[in-house]
Design an enzyme around this catalytic site. Sequence first.
Site, mmCIF file in Angstrom:
data_model
loop_
_atom_site.group_PDB
_atom_site.id
_atom_site.type_symbol
_atom_site.label_atom_id
_atom_site.label_comp_id
_atom_site.label_asym_id
_atom_site.label_seq_id
_atom_site.Cartn_x
_atom_site.Cartn_y
_atom_site.Cartn_z
ATOM 1 N N THR A 291 0.835 -1.197 0.000
ATOM 2 C CA THR A 291 0.000 0.000 0.000
ATOM 3 C C THR A 291 0.869 1.247 0.000
ATOM 4 O O THR A 291 2.055 1.206 0.316
ATOM 5 C CB THR A 291 -0.894 0.071 1.247
ATOM 6 O OG1 THR A 291 -0.065 0.344 2.396
ATOM 7 C CG2 THR A 291 -1.647 -1.219 1.463
ATOM 8 N N ASP A 292 0.248 2.364 -0.340
ATOM 9 C CA ASP A 292 0.881 3.647 -0.067
ATOM 10 C C ASP A 292 0.716 3.915 1.425
ATOM 11 O O ASP A 292 -0.100 3.287 2.111
ATOM 12 C CB ASP A 292 0.234 4.754 -0.898
ATOM 13 C CG ASP A 292 1.200 5.898 -1.183
ATOM 14 O OD1 ASP A 292 2.172 6.052 -0.433
ATOM 15 O OD2 ASP A 292 0.964 6.636 -2.162
ATOM 16 N N CYS A 293 1.496 4.861 1.931
ATOM 17 C CA CYS A 293 1.497 5.128 3.366
ATOM 18 C C CYS A 293 0.139 5.640 3.835
ATOM 19 O O CYS A 293 -0.372 6.646 3.332
ATOM 20 C CB CYS A 293 2.573 6.151 3.684
ATOM 21 S SG CYS A 293 2.708 6.535 5.424
ATOM 22 N N GLY A 294 -0.468 4.939 4.787
ATOM 23 C CA GLY A 294 -1.742 5.360 5.353
ATOM 24 C C GLY A 294 -2.958 4.995 4.532
ATOM 25 O O GLY A 294 -4.080 5.360 4.888
ATOM 26 N N ALA A 295 -2.766 4.243 3.442
ATOM 27 C CA ALA A 295 -3.893 3.927 2.562
ATOM 28 C C ALA A 295 -4.907 3.005 3.222
ATOM 29 O O ALA A 295 -6.115 3.116 2.970
ATOM 30 C CB ALA A 295 -3.387 3.309 1.262
#
Length: 773
Positions: A291-295
């Site tokens: 994932t992207d960060c915080g997704a």
Amino acid sequence: MNGKDAGTAEEKAARLLAQMTTEEKVGQLVQLFGWKVYEKKGGRIDLADSFREAVRKGQVGSLYGTLRADPWTQVTLESGLSPREGAEVMNAIQRCAVEQSRLGIPLLFGEESSHGHMSIGATVFPVPLAMGSAWNTDLYRQVCEAIAAETRSRGGAAVYGPVLDVVRDPRWGRTEECFGEDPYLVSRYGVAAVQGLQGERLDGDRRVLATLKHFAAYGSSEGGRNAGPVHLGLRELLEVDLVPFRKAVEAGALSVMTAYNEIDGIPCTANPWLLRQVLREQWGFQGFVITDCGAVDMLCRGHDIAENGEQAAVMALEAGVDMEMSGVMFGTYLLKAVRERKVDERLVDEAVLRILRVKYQLGLFDRPYVDPERAARITGCREHIELARRMAQESVVLLKNEARTLPLSKKIGKIAVIGPNADNIYNQLGDYTSPQPRSKVVTVLDGIRRALGDDTGERVMYAPGCRIRGDAREGFDRAVACASQADAVVMVLGGSSARDFGEGTIDLRTGASVVTEQPWSDMDCGEGIDRAGLSLSGVQLELVQEIHKLGKPMVVVYINGRPIAEPWIDEHVPAIVEAWYPGQEGGHAVADVLFGDVNPSGKLTISVPRDAGQLPVYYNGKRTRGKRYLEMDLEPLYPFGFGLSYTTFSYSNLVIAPDVIPPDGEAVVSVDVANTGEVAGAEVVQLYVTDVVSSVTRPEKELKGFDKIELQPGETKTVRFRINAEHLQLIGADYRPVVEPGTFRIMVGTNSKEGVCGTLTVTPDGNHNDTED
């Protein structure tokens, strides 16, 4: 655990998986922030007790951005790590994982590297938008090889790039991270990135894992707002946004990052159709999804499709996510969900197996450590600096050159270099850049002074004039005074994606750097910095207008991360150069072009509108999008593929053979290109295809080939392109690719608006008789 046991990466990963506890399995799916696991105290590096404990319990499998330095990490030039120190720290962290965990599984270090390893001392190349403007995928592949070598030498084994988003609205702050607005061009760069980063074998000491991002349609957000909703039909998604990812997967990419956005109501991080059906089942992807960060957190705090963190973590895993960047949701909730049977542990096993397989392919079990001396030798080496300069040279786009204002003569008397981007190192490096020593970066002012051998500043005068943002005009008087003494004026304007590196600000009256209690940010581009318009920020246009009143020969150089729409400058300034964010060697490259040591060969990969109100203005729009607004037509200020040279080129003798083919056939398009000017130059020969009549609506034209060639004055070369089903197909009414019989208009030329044309006909059996009524 002995990583040197026999068998394939798949077999070894399966044997290791069988020995793991559920907690250790979940730990492999967790990626923590790497800069938080160590502390630099004087000459000593200490690992955090919390990290050591996480290792002992098997709660971490990867680290993100261990060597990242920027305001977010709060790692500065002073507190950060040199290349040698970085390698030593990575070894210490890896040794902890290998020696203190039960099974000795090495960590995967993931690093930002879209235009150079985001670390202190690394080579900073031009941003991807600039490198795309070079239209030179061979050169870009060499850049990726250099990035891979520098990153791997310090312990990084995975990089988060290339960015394969197709830009549809350049107001988006992350436009600079992308290659442009065309899926074919982005695909070509994506394939080159995978080849350059991963190579033939991942376990080489100059190779890293490529991560394709952001999957998918991140560049098509509503209003150009970062992570905004995407309103795309399935056909457009298949024909545009997914194409670069598919081609890069076919090239062997083994990691994909999910995008923050939703597509038609479904967030990408929780989209099983996207992550399982398309990526794995249809494309045969063999790597892992991160994932992207915080997704994952966004699923319950933003998208609101999950009630809480546990449900969000389960949804992401079930959709096809294998690893979470930041690790908060997976690390906090996933183990509990598995134990309570809220998610099938077999899904965890599948994800772990994919991650372990890649770790084996990377050779991390056999060679978990790196050589600090080698890291110091390779990082920022002379060879890579020269490569950065060459890429910056080829990325420069000459937009206007009235009355041969350029190139400037080196015999000129005095030059005034004026503008907020003339001597600001961070304003020319772009986003996702770590702080760098001042001596490492060549600004435009530096480059011009070195080109003229002016160490004293007697011939090359400088004044910032104003800042990127704000309404401060106290520097105008000094700028006008400098310009009034000069024989020519170079205005260096544009934007800034510079985070606050604590470098202070500029005294506009003297041009000197000053440190103030109140930090000033000029940032008007970069991640999270989307704009409502595309004009120059602040009072930059006013500055140009004031200097213009002097009647001096003037050149405008743009240093920026998205297109600038300033019709006044186009109308009144005789020479305009677009350099984007050209990286650490940008000042040399710009000076090389300004004085004619390099003939500019860059071409736009994104259309430049006259006004933001024209958007969208990408060249490959549908034929039904209209002709004009009340105030203006829809023609861009500069079209896709546009770029001038100090020489001229002509196109002739277009031949399409055969000119009738079956749907699975192939034709060769050839054209003669001649240098009709007085100096050597490089030309980007571009091929466009138009489907004249089709069962579903099609773009007006589409780029389907390009080739950059070099020609001496008077020289002619024949350029050939192959056209087959891949270039002619559309996504039909049943959402399957098909080549339909009919007429295709072929154009080969210097940009998307100018070229020579011919016709290719597709018939059911490739017979000319099928075209008769």
